[in-house]
Design an enzyme around this catalytic site. Sequence first.
Site, mmCIF file in Angstrom:
data_model
loop_
_atom_site.group_PDB
_atom_site.id
_atom_site.type_symbol
_atom_site.label_atom_id
_atom_site.label_comp_id
_atom_site.label_asym_id
_atom_site.label_seq_id
_atom_site.Cartn_x
_atom_site.Cartn_y
_atom_site.Cartn_z
ATOM 1 N N LYS A 1 0.812 -1.254 0.106
ATOM 2 C CA LYS A 1 0.243 0.099 0.005
ATOM 3 C C LYS A 1 0.856 1.180 0.144
ATOM 4 O O LYS A 1 1.858 1.310 0.710
ATOM 5 C CB LYS A 1 -0.833 -0.088 1.180
ATOM 6 C CG LYS A 1 -1.856 0.973 1.387
ATOM 7 C CD LYS A 1 -2.754 0.843 2.408
ATOM 8 C CE LYS A 1 -3.963 1.847 2.847
ATOM 9 N NZ LYS A 1 -4.526 1.686 3.919
ATOM 10 N N SER B 1 -9.992 -0.924 7.212
ATOM 11 C CA SER B 1 -9.228 -0.439 6.100
ATOM 12 C C SER B 1 -8.506 -1.769 5.642
ATOM 13 O O SER B 1 -8.115 -1.599 4.370
ATOM 14 C CB SER B 1 -8.194 0.738 5.973
ATOM 15 O OG SER B 1 -9.194 1.837 6.295
ATOM 16 N N SER C 1 -9.555 1.613 3.317
ATOM 17 C CA SER C 1 -8.572 2.346 2.520
ATOM 18 C C SER C 1 -7.598 1.717 1.666
ATOM 19 O O SER C 1 -6.955 2.091 0.674
ATOM 20 C CB SER C 1 -8.118 3.448 3.092
ATOM 21 O OG SER C 1 -6.949 2.902 4.108
#
Length: 554
Positions: free
Chosen positions: A168, A273, A249
């Site tokens: 990420k 997330s 996210s």
Amino acid sequence: MNATSFLTFFLLILCSCISCKKAPSETKQVMLWQSYDETQEIEAQQAHESNRMKFKLIQSRYRDKNDVFQPLYEAVAAFSEERYAQLAPMVLEQDIPSLQQHISRGDLTYEELTLFYLKRIYTYELDPATSLHTIMALNPLVLEQARARDKNKHDKKHPIYGMPILLKDNITTATMNATAGAAVLEHTSNEKDAFLVSQLEANGALILGKVNLSEWAYYFCSGCPLGYSALGGQTLNPYGRKIFETGGSSAGSGTSVAANYAVAAVGTETAGSIISPSSQNSLVGLKPTVGVISRSGIVPISHTLDTPGPMAKNVTDAAILLDAMRGKDAKDPSSIASSSSYILQKKNNDLSGKRLGVINGLLSDTIYAASIKQLESRGAILVPFDPPQVPLDGFLSLLNLEMKQDLPVYLREYTSIADTLPSLEAIMTYNAKDSTLRMPYGQGIFDAIMNDTIDTKGLDLLRSRLLTNGNRYFQEPMQQYQLDAILSINNYHSAYAAVGLHPCLAVPMGYKTSGEPIALTLISSPYTEASLLELGYAVEQILNARKIPRAYKD
């Protein structure tokens, strides 16, 4: 022409037009990705029933994809379609032990495994009809590193060795900026790796690249689409592009692994997330107890709740990735030293005697109800209950105030912009100077952060109260009914798990009639990741629900 043929044809034409002896400055002018007029696409999207799916844009208006894809395109073009087809059955949807077995037998190399994933990335991401807008950066050294893994494979000590992993893009690496998807962090220079990246590399993993995310880990714009960032554009779900949400996210971590762009990915979670995008992309995702994996070198929201975690196509790989990242980090006060491995040891699908809490309010979901019946048929003892009614008042204030405190610390240690943009307020001013590009959905959450005012004493009391309530929410039924885990759906109970510091494991449970994935989420007591993963493996084998996205199966 299939997707792989499209890429091969495209790159061969490109190579025929450009001499390999061209100067680097000339090569940079080659366009692998051509931006297109998405006006009609966006207009059609306004009919979506979900307001968060009414996109304002899909392609990034800020970053040119060619900057990402040009450095490795010649190597990808040289990897033949024939070899790709030979490797596909050995790689697609296979777990790490299977991949390592194929490599040990000489069926493929670590370099070929890396090229296989790159071929998929270039094939799908450079075609406007299939692009998930999920790749933010590719490691320019990854093929050289893969060749080194092949040369030194006698040194392999951990099963993560030679496995291409995506990160990420709020996780710092020395070779690729951690941008959190934000324009302000695009060109910050850094020579440090996050602690978890150092651990992965020490164990031999290959960092393939960085993936898109909800900008600032979805703590930036209010009501905006999940998976949107200024630098990456709009991440799309491979199970239904522009139809289903990606989850957030860690949207790119979810979509990229679901589409088989890498063995696995690392996501981060404050509250939901990791679990949300894992659920939405039919993946296994683990949100560990805070401290099991170090947080140093990760763009922060809350030092109380933030944690990275593995996202993979199966429990086996999630456990291996978790184990490869563990280790005591002196920079992270919450970090723990684990003396035992998280790699699965028992690997069975026997649930005999396991007591699983079933939340009464979820039984109206037919997929949940059917799934727990399957578990019961394999020996699980189902214990229906109603969770205690406990408030989470002040939860957002905890995030607001800790981000306001923690972000400047990160900027000073891991970026080159701290002298000119040292605070959240300064970044907001920067964004406002070009709102169309930098904040097309506004920065409403940042506004709320700046307006939130609790003193240090009030914040300490708030943090303590939330921990107590989160613990009570799960521990009261766990102790009363002697539960091994509580069964939830997707990220429905992620906020309670976050403040109570309970680990969560999402396991694919099936698909709605629309085709949208849904997950069974197992929640257990803090620091019980090893037993939670063993339990999750048994659940995974019984449900056997994951299917590769139809449009990305070749």
